[in-house]
Scaffold this active site. Structure first.
Site, PDB file in Angstrom:
ATOM      1  N   ARG A  69       0.800  -1.213   0.000  1.00 43.16           N
ATOM      2  CA  ARG A  69       0.000   0.000   0.000  1.00 43.16           C
ATOM      3  C   ARG A  69       0.841   1.276   0.000  1.00 43.16           C
ATOM      4  O   ARG A  69       0.688   2.139  -0.847  1.00 43.16           O
ATOM      5  CB  ARG A  69      -0.837   0.064   1.290  1.00 43.16           C
ATOM      6  CG  ARG A  69      -2.276  -0.227   1.154  1.00 43.16           C
ATOM      7  CD  ARG A  69      -2.816  -0.481   2.537  1.00 43.16           C
ATOM      8  NE  ARG A  69      -2.044  -1.555   3.137  1.00 43.16           N
ATOM      9  CZ  ARG A  69      -2.314  -2.827   2.928  1.00 43.16           C
ATOM     10  NH1 ARG A  69      -3.311  -3.160   2.192  1.00 43.16           N
ATOM     11  NH2 ARG A  69      -1.563  -3.764   3.460  1.00 43.16           N
ATOM     12  N   THR A  70       1.724   1.394   0.976  1.00 39.49           N
ATOM     13  CA  THR A  70       2.427   2.663   1.160  1.00 39.49           C
ATOM     14  C   THR A  70       3.305   2.989  -0.039  1.00 39.49           C
ATOM     15  O   THR A  70       3.306   4.109  -0.547  1.00 39.49           O
ATOM     16  CB  THR A  70       3.262   2.628   2.456  1.00 39.49           C
ATOM     17  OG1 THR A  70       2.420   2.203   3.522  1.00 39.49           O
ATOM     18  CG2 THR A  70       3.825   3.989   2.766  1.00 39.49           C
ATOM     19  N   HIS A 108       5.074   6.406  11.580  1.00 35.31           N
ATOM     20  CA  HIS A 108       4.571   6.224  10.216  1.00 35.31           C
ATOM     21  C   HIS A 108       3.614   7.392  10.001  1.00 35.31           C
ATOM     22  O   HIS A 108       2.400   7.241   9.993  1.00 35.31           O
ATOM     23  CB  HIS A 108       3.860   4.866  10.114  1.00 35.31           C
ATOM     24  CG  HIS A 108       3.463   4.480   8.719  1.00 35.31           C
ATOM     25  ND1 HIS A 108       3.630   5.313   7.627  1.00 35.31           N
ATOM     26  CD2 HIS A 108       2.914   3.342   8.233  1.00 35.31           C
ATOM     27  CE1 HIS A 108       3.192   4.679   6.548  1.00 35.31           C
ATOM     28  NE2 HIS A 108       2.743   3.490   6.885  1.00 35.31           N
ATOM     29  N   LYS A 124      24.778  -5.544  -1.204  1.00 40.58           N
ATOM     30  CA  LYS A 124      26.235  -5.720  -1.129  1.00 40.58           C
ATOM     31  C   LYS A 124      26.817  -5.072   0.116  1.00 40.58           C
ATOM     32  O   LYS A 124      28.018  -5.015   0.307  1.00 40.58           O
ATOM     33  CB  LYS A 124      26.904  -5.099  -2.366  1.00 40.58           C
ATOM     34  CG  LYS A 124      26.472  -5.726  -3.674  1.00 40.58           C
ATOM     35  CD  LYS A 124      27.139  -4.984  -4.825  1.00 40.58           C
ATOM     36  CE  LYS A 124      26.552  -5.429  -6.164  1.00 40.58           C
ATOM     37  NZ  LYS A 124      26.946  -4.506  -7.239  1.00 40.58           N
ATOM     38  N   ARG A 128      11.469   3.797   3.902  1.00 43.13           N
ATOM     39  CA  ARG A 128      10.961   2.875   4.919  1.00 43.13           C
ATOM     40  C   ARG A 128      12.117   1.981   5.325  1.00 43.13           C
ATOM     41  O   ARG A 128      12.869   1.485   4.483  1.00 43.13           O
ATOM     42  CB  ARG A 128       9.813   2.035   4.380  1.00 43.13           C
ATOM     43  CG  ARG A 128       9.486   0.882   5.321  1.00 43.13           C
ATOM     44  CD  ARG A 128       8.209   0.190   4.987  1.00 43.13           C
ATOM     45  NE  ARG A 128       7.051   1.020   5.290  1.00 43.13           N
ATOM     46  CZ  ARG A 128       5.807   0.553   5.268  1.00 43.13           C
ATOM     47  NH1 ARG A 128       5.565  -0.713   4.982  1.00 43.13           N
ATOM     48  NH2 ARG A 128       4.798   1.339   5.549  1.00 43.13           N
TER      49      ARG A 128
END
Lengths: 202, 337
Positions: free
Chosen positions: B85-86, B163, B113, B135
Site C-alpha cells: 500500500r504505502t 509512520h 552488497k 521505509r
C-alpha cells in the site's frame, strides 16, 4: 479561524485606508447583468435554437470568478450542475516561488465538458496568467466545443496573448501602476464592489 | 470513489469555514522540508496539511488524474522493508503530481552488497532527486537520512517509531467519517486496539489524534501495551469489552508477528478471543461506530471478515484518503528550500 493567514487582497485588517470605491453594489449588479445579456447573445449566436442548458456551461475561477459564474448561470437559467469552479493553484506558473503556501482547494466540475460551449469567468483580468492556468486545468477534464472568456474588469497589462470575449468594464486606463483593482462579492465578502487601492511599495 | 464530506453538521461548518478562509486568505507559512514524525507538527500545521490533502482529493476522480504541481521533480522510493500500500500510494501520489518516480528495491541493489543507508541515500541524491521516501526497519532511519542529505525526506515507516502519513490519513478518515470539515476532533474518543508496543502506526495515530483534540484509549494485553504510553496523554485499558461502548472510533492494529520476539500472548486463538473485533463484539459498541484498520488484515485474528468488509469499516476509504494525504505532503514539503 482555522489557521493564521495573511490577506493578499487588503492586508491584515481588511479594508485599508488608501482606497476608493469604483463601483458600488448597485453598479456591480448592473455590470454583471449587462455582461450576462451579452454572454447570452454570444452563446445563442453559437448554438442557434438549441437550449443553452443542453449546450453551454459556466466555469468560474476561484475565489471570485466562481461567485460570478453562479450569478451569471442563474441569469442564463443554466441548471446548477452546469456550473463549475476551478482552483488554479496547481497550474500556476509562479508555483516555485517561496513564501506562504496558498491553500489548495478542490476543483469542482460537475458535468462532462466535452462538446460544450464553456464560458470561463473571472473577476479581474490583468496579465492573463490565471486564465492560461485555468485553460490548462480545464483541458485536463476533456475537450470543450468552444471556450469563451468573460471578465468583470479588464485591468490591461497583458503578458500573454489572451483576449476576453466579453468585458463588463474596461479599467485599463482608469488606474496607475501602483494601484490595484479588487473585486468583492457576496457571500464571499461583505458586499459587492469594485475597489481601487493604492499599494505603496507593495 | 469520490472523497466527499457528507454529514449535516459538516455542510453548515463548511459554509462558514470557506467564507472565513476566503476572507482571510491566502497563505500559510509551511516550514517543514521533511516529514519525519507527527510529533514535529503543531495542531495548526496538521490541519493545514489535511486541508491541503482535501484540496487534492478530487484529482483522483478526474478522467486525467494528473496535475502539474511537481513537474520536473524526482521522487525516490527507498523501501528496505516490505510494503504494498504505502509504496504504491507514494508512487501514485507523486505521479499524479507529475513528478518522476524512481523505485529502489533493497534486494538486487548495492544495499544487498552492504552499502550503508547514508551512502545509498547520498548516491541517490547525487542523481538529482528532490524527495526520498524511506521505509526502514530501524527506528530513526528517516531522521538519519534527513541529516545526511540536502533533499527532502519523508518517513514512510521507521521501525517501531513512526509512520506519519498513516497517522495523517487516519485522522483525515476520522474527520471525513464524522463530518469534521475543520479537522477538529474534539469530543471524539478513539480506541487503538492490539499490538501497541510494536506499532509505529499506533504512535503516529496517538500524536495525530490527540493533537487534533481527540481522546485516545489504548487497548491491548499488558505484554503489548507498556505503561509508558500513558505519558503520551492516553488512557490505557486491557479490557476491550469495557472500552467498546465508550468509543466513536475503533482502530484495529495488525498483530505484527514479524516483530514480536518473545511470547506476547499464550495463543493466537486466545488473542483473537480477547482482542479480536467480531460481529458479536461490535454489537456492544455505539451503533454508528467507525471501524478502521491500517492493513494488511489478519482476517479472523484481530478483525473478523464480516466486520472488515462491513458498512462501518473504513479500510478502503483509508487507502483512498492515503493518496490525497501523500499528495498533500509531497506538495508542501517540496515547496520548502
Amino acid at each position: 479561524m482555522i489557521f493564521t493567514v495573511t490577506d493578499a487582497r487588503f492586508g491584515e485588517r481588511g479594508y485599508d485606508t488608501h482606497m476608493q470605491t469604483f463601483a458600488d453594489a448597485n453598479a456591480v449588479a448592473r455590470l454583471i447583468d449587462d455582461l450576462g445579456v451579452r454572454i447570452r447573445g454570444d452563446l445563442t449566436g453559437a448554438v442557434g435554437d438549441a437550449p443553452l442548458a443542453d449546450t453551454c456551461a459556466m466555469v468560474g475561477i476561484q475565489s471570485r470568478g466562481d461567485v460570478m459564474a453562479q450569478r451569471l448561470a442563474a441569469q442564463l437559467e443554466l441548471p446548477n450542475d452546469r456550473v463549475g469552479s476551478l482552483d488554479i493553484t496547481l497550474y500556476r506558473d509562479d508555483l516555485s516561488e517561496v513564501g506562504p503556501q496558498p491553500i489548495v482547494r478542490t476543483t469542482e466540475i460537475p458535468f462532462a465538458i466535452d462538446g460544450l460551449n464553456i464560458v470561463l469567468v473571472d473577476d479581474v483580468l490583468m496579465s492573463g496568467r490565471s486564465v492560461r492556468a485555468a485553460m490548462q486545468s480545464l483541458m485536463d477534464f476533456g475537450r470543450p466545443r468552444r471556450l469563451w472568456l468573460a471578465v468583470l474588469v479588464d485591468r490591461g497589462g497583458r503578458e500573454l496573448p489572451i483576449h476576453p470575449d466579453q468585458v463588463a468594464v474596461d479599467m485599463s486606463n482608469a488606474t496607475t501602476n501602483n494601484q490595484q483593482v479588487a473585486v468583492t462579492l457576496t457571500p464571499t465578502d461583505e458586499r459587492d464592489a469594485i475597489i481601487i487601492q493604492d499599494c505603496d511599495g507593495a | 470513489m469520490r472523497v466527499t464530506f457528507t454529514s449535516r453538521r459538516q455542510s453548515a461548518h463548511k459554509a462558514e469555514g470557506s467564507i472565513e478562509l476566503a476572507k482571510t486568505k491566502r497563505g500559510f507559512d509551511w516550514k517543514h522540508k521533511h516529514l519525519l514524525t507527527i510529533a514535529q507538527l503543531s495542531s495548526e500545521e496538521i490541519r493545514f496539511l489535511l486541508q491541503t490533502a482535501h484540496g487534492f482529493s478530487d484529482v483522483s476522480t478526474r478522467s486525467i488524474k494528473k496535475v502539474p504541481a511537481l513537474r520536473g521533480k524526482v521522487v525516490a522510493n527507498l523501501f528496505f522493508e516490505d510494503s504494498t500500500r504505502t509504496r504504491m500510494s507514494f508512487h501514485l501520489a507523486a505521479s499524479r503530481l507529475s513528478a518522476d518516480v524512481v523505485e529502489l528495491v533493497a534486494k538486487g541493489s548495492s544495499v544487498a552488497k552492504g552499502e550503508s543507508l547514508r551512502d545509498t541515500a547520498r548516491n541517490i541524491e547525487a542523481m538529482g532527486v528532490d524527495v526520498i521516501v524511506v521505509r526502514h526497519d530501524q527506528s530513526g532511519a528517516a531522521a538519519l537520512l534527513a541529516d545526511s542529505v540536502n533533499c527532502s525526506v519523508i518517513n514512510a515507516g521507521d521501525g517501531q517509531h513512526a509512520h506519519p502519513t498513516q497517522g495523517l490519513l487516519d485522522a483525515y478518515t476520522v474527520a471525513q467519517r464524522l463530518g469534521r470539515d475543520d479537522f477538529d476532533l474534539s469530543g471524539i474518543t478513539v480506541a487503538i486496539v492490539g499490538d501497541i508496543q510494536h506499532s509505529r502506526v499506533a504512535r503516529s495515530n496517538i500524536h495525530a489524534m490527540t493533537k487534533l483534540g481527540a481522546n485516545v484509549i489504548l487497548v491491548g494485553p499488558p505484554t503489548l501495551l507498556p505503561s509508558g504510553f500513558s505519558q503520551l496523554g492516553c488512557e490505557l485499558a486491557h479490557d476491550f469489552d469495557e472500552v467498546l461502548p465508550r468509543v466513536d472510533v475503533i482502530n484495529m492494529l495488525r498483530v505484527q508477528f514479524e516483530r514480536i520476539q518473545s511470547q506476547a500472548f499464550p495463543s493466537v486463538r486466545e488473542y483473537a478471543a480477547l482482542y479480536g473485533l467480531t460481529t458479536q463484539r461490535l454489537a456492544q459498541a455505539k451503533p454508528n461506530v467507525t471501524v478502521m484498520h491500517p492493513g494488511p488484515l489478519n482476517r479472523g485474528i484481530e478483525i473478523e471478515s464480516a466486520v472488515a468488509d462491513g458498512p462501518q469499516s473504513t479500510v478502503l476509504a483509508q487507502v483512498t484518503n492515503g493518496l490525497a494525504v501523500r499528495m498533500g505532503v509531497l506538495y508542501l514539503i517540496t515547496r520548502v528550500k
